[in-house]
Design a protein around this motif. Structure first.
Motif, short mmCIF file in Angstrom:
data_model
loop_
_atom_site.label_atom_id
_atom_site.label_comp_id
_atom_site.label_asym_id
_atom_site.label_seq_id
_atom_site.Cartn_x
_atom_site.Cartn_y
_atom_site.Cartn_z
N THR A 20 -51.84 11.83 -4.62
CA THR A 20 -53.15 11.61 -3.99
C THR A 20 -53.11 12.00 -2.52
OG1 THR A 20 -53.61 9.79 -5.52
CG2 THR A 20 -54.91 9.87 -3.49
N TYR A 21 -52.05 11.62 -1.87
CA TYR A 21 -51.83 11.95 -0.46
C TYR A 21 -51.84 13.47 -0.25
CZ TYR A 21 -48.60 12.44 3.63
OH TYR A 21 -47.98 12.79 4.80
N ASN A 24 -55.26 15.32 -0.85
CA ASN A 24 -56.31 15.07 0.13
C ASN A 24 -56.00 15.63 1.51
OD1 ASN A 24 -58.60 13.28 -1.04
ND2 ASN A 24 -56.74 12.42 -1.91
N VAL A 25 -54.73 15.80 1.84
CA VAL A 25 -54.37 16.35 3.16
C VAL A 25 -54.33 17.88 3.14
CG1 VAL A 25 -52.53 16.51 4.90
CG2 VAL A 25 -53.14 14.29 3.93
N GLY A 163 -53.66 6.55 5.48
CA GLY A 163 -54.31 7.39 4.49
C GLY A 163 -55.83 7.25 4.57
N GLY A 164 -56.52 7.96 3.71
CA GLY A 164 -57.98 7.92 3.70
C GLY A 164 -58.51 7.61 2.32
N ASN A 166 -61.09 9.09 -0.58
CA ASN A 166 -61.84 10.26 -1.01
C ASN A 166 -63.33 9.93 -1.06
OD1 ASN A 166 -63.07 12.26 -2.95
ND2 ASN A 166 -60.98 13.01 -2.94
N THR A 343 -60.56 7.90 6.66
CA THR A 343 -60.96 9.21 6.14
C THR A 343 -59.76 10.15 6.07
OG1 THR A 343 -61.46 10.28 8.27
CG2 THR A 343 -63.20 8.89 7.28
N TRP A 344 -59.78 11.01 5.07
CA TRP A 344 -58.69 11.99 4.93
C TRP A 344 -58.78 13.05 6.03
CZ3 TRP A 344 -54.45 10.81 2.83
CH2 TRP A 344 -54.40 9.98 1.70
N GLN A 345 -59.99 13.32 6.52
CA GLN A 345 -60.11 14.28 7.61
C GLN A 345 -59.36 13.79 8.85
OE1 GLN A 345 -64.09 15.50 8.63
NE2 GLN A 345 -63.44 16.57 10.48
N SER A 347 -56.95 11.59 8.88
CA SER A 347 -55.53 11.59 8.54
C SER A 347 -54.93 12.99 8.68
CB SER A 347 -55.34 11.08 7.10
OG SER A 347 -53.97 11.06 6.75
N ALA A 348 -55.64 14.00 8.15
CA ALA A 348 -55.15 15.39 8.20
C ALA A 348 -55.06 15.88 9.64
CB ALA A 348 -56.06 16.29 7.38
#
Length: 359
Positions: A20-21, A24-25, A163-164, A166, A343-345, A347-348
């Motif tokens: 999942t990590y 999403n990244v 993490g975020g 989805n 949010t994944w954004q 996090s990324a």
């Protein structure tokens, strides 16, 4: 300007947790870097066209000796080799720098079911990961404290990145996954530290009228683990819970919002978590969360979950009964707003900052 090359070990991209990590990244990294994946076209078909076939086929099992023998041979020259787990190459590779994500220290903290050889190998991998990595990413302040507790590493090299959630979980699902009308939900695997056995014991103690109405649904793999919790299946059989407890096995990501949204409540009895993403996914789905009060879970959830001692099955049973008959609409709405902060954004972007610092 030529993009910097980052090689990513993506063999676990379809696993829960680390998978999942990665899923999403990675999309946020594609425009920024020349990415090369270790894995198979079958597993990485979503990215194959975008990456112009930048896939190095590699199928060696995680933690295997074959993995360690072949990783130095197949990792191409690159600016950074990013490993999303502790199985970092033991031998020299053709990467200028290395970054490793250590999600938790579970293999050191919960290794009672390991043989002496497995314990030694786990410790070797952790020590090698921190030694070889120019920067370490971890997923909570709890995990950072555990890394410092168990391993000798400069604190300045450890970066906490949450993490975020989805975006799918915030929308009303249009898909339908076939399940009973009324159910309590657990998402995770059957490793001992996940403590599913305590949830089963609490569920078994519920009044008969509640058990007749509410099934217990378990989402996630139940096989293929090095250390499965055998007590789980023995308990189900011994207490005639086969018709009450539903194991779905692996579920594709697009069906998860529907499963969360229809649950009466989400229960997470884990003894050890680096982050605890399913809790936030349940909150985003507007489902009440009952959570273990241990390790990283209070850090991530704050006061947006109802906590219990995961080793006290009577306490959990009482909490389930109480909340089945309670109006939790305000608690659920506050938790929903809390989950939006992850949010994944974001996090990324924090991952990109680390990569740029290393480069």
């Amino acid at each position: 300007m030529k993009k910097k090359k980052i090689v990513v070990d993506a063999r676990m991209i379809n696993d829960s947790g680390i998978g999942t990590y990665l899923k999403n990244v990675i999309p946020y990294l594609i425009p920024k870097y020349d990415l090369v994946f270790l894995g198979t076209p079958k597993d990485l078909h979503k990215y194959e066209n975008k990456l112009r076939n930048n896939i190095v086929e590699f199928t060696a099992n995680i933690y295997s000796f074959a993995e360690q023998i072949y990783l130095p041979l197949i990792i191409p020259k690159c600016d950074i080799f990013w490993s999303p787990h502790i199985n970092v190459p033991l031998f020299p590779i053709r990467a200028k720098k290395q970054v490793t994500t250590i999600h938790d220290i579970n293999l050191l903290a919960f290794n009672n079911n390991f043989s002496i050889l497995k314990k030694m190998y786990a410790k070797l991998l952790y020590k090698n990961a921190v030694k070889k990595s120019h920067q370490i990413i971890t997923v909570s302040n709890f995990s950072k404290s555990e890394i410092l507790k168990y391993l000798k590493v400069d604190e300045e090299r450890i970066n906490v990145i949450y993490g975020g959630v989805n975006k799918l979980f915030f929308k009303k699902s249009t898909l339908n996954f076939e399940l009973p009308k009324n159910y309590l939900l657990y998402v995770g695997n059957v490793k001992p530290h996940k403590n599913l056995i305590s949830l089963l014991k609490s569920y078994n103690k519920l009044p008969l009228n509640i058990k007749k109405v509410f099934s217990l649904v378990v989402i996630g793999k139940k096989e293929g683990f090095i250390t499965p919790d055998k007590k789980v299946f023995n308990f189900i059989n011994k207490n005639n819970l086969i018709n009450n407890v539903i194991f779905t096995g692996y579920v594709e990501d697009q069906y998860l919002p529907d499963i969360y949204q229809k649950a009466k409540m989400f229960i997470f009895p884990s003894l050890y978590e680096g982050f605890g993403l399913p809790i936030l996914e349940a909150m985003a789905s507007k489902t009440l969360v009952l959570s273990s009060n241990l390790t990283s879970l209070p850090e991530v959830s704050l006061d947006n979950a109802l906590y219990f001692n995961p080793l006290d099955t009577e306490e959990l049973k009482d909490l389930i009964v109480k909340e089945i008959y309670s109006d939790n609409s305000i608690k659920i709405e506050l938790a929903y707003n809390h989950s939006k902060k992850f949010t994944w954004q974001k996090s990324a972007e924090e991952h990109i900052n680390i990569f740029e610092k290393v480069i």
